[in-house]
Design a protein around this motif. Structure first.
Motif, mmCIF file in Angstrom:
data_model
loop_
_atom_site.group_PDB
_atom_site.id
_atom_site.type_symbol
_atom_site.label_atom_id
_atom_site.label_comp_id
_atom_site.label_asym_id
_atom_site.label_seq_id
_atom_site.Cartn_x
_atom_site.Cartn_y
_atom_site.Cartn_z
ATOM 1 N N VAL A 75 0.826 -1.203 0.000
ATOM 2 C CA VAL A 75 0.000 0.000 0.000
ATOM 3 C C VAL A 75 0.865 1.260 0.000
ATOM 4 O O VAL A 75 0.579 2.236 -0.713
ATOM 5 C CB VAL A 75 -0.943 -0.007 1.218
ATOM 6 N N MET A 76 1.945 1.254 0.777
ATOM 7 C CA MET A 76 2.766 2.448 0.892
ATOM 8 C C MET A 76 3.635 2.693 -0.333
ATOM 9 O O MET A 76 4.192 3.783 -0.492
ATOM 10 C CB MET A 76 3.655 2.352 2.134
ATOM 11 N N SER A 77 3.755 1.702 -1.232
ATOM 12 C CA SER A 77 4.621 1.869 -2.403
ATOM 13 C C SER A 77 3.860 1.880 -3.718
ATOM 14 O O SER A 77 4.458 2.136 -4.758
ATOM 15 C CB SER A 77 5.661 0.736 -2.445
ATOM 16 N N MET A 78 2.546 1.653 -3.704
ATOM 17 C CA MET A 78 1.793 1.529 -4.954
ATOM 18 C C MET A 78 1.506 2.907 -5.552
ATOM 19 O O MET A 78 1.551 3.924 -4.853
ATOM 20 C CB MET A 78 0.483 0.784 -4.693
ATOM 21 N N PRO A 79 1.197 2.966 -6.875
ATOM 22 C CA PRO A 79 0.840 4.248 -7.503
ATOM 23 C C PRO A 79 -0.419 4.835 -6.867
ATOM 24 O O PRO A 79 -1.341 4.105 -6.503
ATOM 25 C CB PRO A 79 0.592 3.858 -8.964
ATOM 26 N N ARG A 80 -0.434 6.166 -6.744
ATOM 27 C CA ARG A 80 -1.565 6.824 -6.089
ATOM 28 C C ARG A 80 -2.172 7.889 -6.980
ATOM 29 O O ARG A 80 -1.495 8.542 -7.752
ATOM 30 C CB ARG A 80 -1.125 7.489 -4.783
ATOM 31 N N GLY A 81 -3.482 8.044 -6.811
ATOM 32 C CA GLY A 81 -4.181 9.191 -7.353
ATOM 33 C C GLY A 81 -4.560 10.061 -6.169
ATOM 34 O O GLY A 81 -3.920 11.048 -5.851
ATOM 35 N N ALA A 82 -5.617 9.640 -5.462
ATOM 36 C CA ALA A 82 -6.005 10.308 -4.225
ATOM 37 C C ALA A 82 -5.102 9.851 -3.084
ATOM 38 O O ALA A 82 -4.416 8.832 -3.183
ATOM 39 C CB ALA A 82 -7.465 9.985 -3.911
ATOM 40 N N ILE A 141 -7.166 3.751 -11.193
ATOM 41 C CA ILE A 141 -5.953 3.521 -10.409
ATOM 42 C C ILE A 141 -6.225 2.498 -9.314
ATOM 43 O O ILE A 141 -5.441 1.560 -9.095
ATOM 44 C CB ILE A 141 -5.449 4.845 -9.798
ATOM 45 N N ALA A 142 -7.349 2.659 -8.614
ATOM 46 C CA ALA A 142 -7.688 1.736 -7.531
ATOM 47 C C ALA A 142 -7.873 0.313 -8.042
ATOM 48 O O ALA A 142 -7.356 -0.646 -7.441
ATOM 49 C CB ALA A 142 -8.957 2.212 -6.830
#
Length: 334
Positions: A75-82, A141-142
């Motif tokens: 979770v802390m390393s995955m691509p993010r939008g929000a 993204i999610a």
């Protein structure tokens, strides 16, 4: 099911977490011919593929620890939008929101998918999670992040792009066990939550500011169909452990958001009355802040996310998905 439940030797097409000699964490996908490089040394992916999990690899005198990432690491390393719901908050939502195996859960504000993964692991294949996101780009993204973690679409997951109120009101009355709201103006969805939530069902709300917390608490009380809300925040401080040098870390994950839980009261009954006189509503919660558009326009509550960053996150998760799809579950080329 998926990479989160894989056992046995490390395979091409799955993520691993590499800890370098300085203690830094690197999450990479194993690909034949791939190469991991840091200033402290390097590893060939081909040397890692086929190794048992938690193996220590060497490059000269430098040591690297290789394991499959935990959900918190991913979770802390995955691509993010929000912005994501941090693992410390996701864990409390699962625990205090009583997300149980087989539960029927409705989630609003899917963001980058961090909370969705925790909810799916809690409900299991016998439950259901319906996630609602207003922005289609965030939903993409999610979905990419969640599908990568589970190695495909989780059988209990459904995603809708739209307004929570519209989607929730389309459900049969009292057909959902748990509702989780992560949005700017959750008080605007109270009527829809009351419609869809079963008696005794738990509503969990995640908000960032005191004004949002106060407004939600007062509107729930005024609505008259929920128990007295409970609210809290959590701060996590790690500890430095090195021989006799045992002390708190200088940095910590402090305030990320407030959590609030309440339960729906049976419609033939009435909520328990307060034993004390309610406080006056806080000034400034009405008028200029009425309506979801007003809250969305507040830059401090809702910091702008550049379209460039969103496009980059969509490309990143799509690229990782294409890498994963190039290998079957045994690491062989399709």
């Amino acid at each position: 099911m998926g990479m989160a439940a894989r056992r046995g030797p490390l395979q091409a097409g799955e993520f691993v977490q590499i800890t370098d000699p300085k203690g830094r964490l690197h999450t990479v996908m194993l690909t034949p011919g791939g190469y991991f490089q840091t200033s402290r040394g390097s590893l060939h992916h081909d040397d890692i593929i086929g190794q048992p999990e938690a193996v220590t690899m060497h490059d000269g005198e430098q040591e690297f620890q290789v394991v499959r990432p935990l959900l918190t690491d991913y979770v802390m390393s995955m691509p993010r939008g929000a912005a994501i719901v941090y693992p410390k908050d996701a864990a409390q939502i699962v625990a205090f929101g009583d997300i149980f195996p087989g539960a029927r859960v409705l989630e609003a504000g899917v963001g980058s998918g961090a909370l969705s993964m925790s909810l799916l692991q809690a409900v299991g294949s016998t439950g259901s999670l319906h996630s609602i996101e207003r922005r289609e780009d965030f939903a993409k993204i999610a979905q990419g992040n969640v599908d990568l973690w589970f190695g495909g679409r989780h059988p209990a997951w459904q995603v809708s792009v739209g307004d929570f109120k519209d989607v929730a009101m389309s459900f049969p009355a009292e057909s959902i066990d748990r509702v989780v709201l992560d949005m700017l103006a959750p008080w605007e969805c109270i009527e829809a939550v009351e419609h869809v939530l079963a008696p005794g069902g738990v509503l969990t709300v995640y908000v960032a500011t005191v004004t949002q917390l106060s407004r939600m608490r007062e509107d729930l009380s005024n609505f008259g169909r929920f128990t007295r809300p409970q609210a809290w925040e959590s701060a996590v401080r790690g500890w430095h452990l090195d021989g006799l040098a045992v002390r708190p870390d200088h940095r910590m994950v402090a305030h990320t958001g407030f959590l609030m839980t309440t339960r729906k009261v049976e419609r033939a009954s009435v909520p328990q009355r307060r034993g004390s006189r309610p406080a006056k509503a806080a000034e400034g919660l009405a008028g200029q802040w009425d309506g979801e558009d007003a809250w969305e326009e507040n830059g401090e509550l809702n910091p702008a996310i550049s379209a460039k960053k969103v496009r980059r996150s969509i490309r990143d998760v799509a690229g990782k998905s294409s890498q994963w799809l190039a290998h079957d579950e045994y690491g062989e080329n399709l």
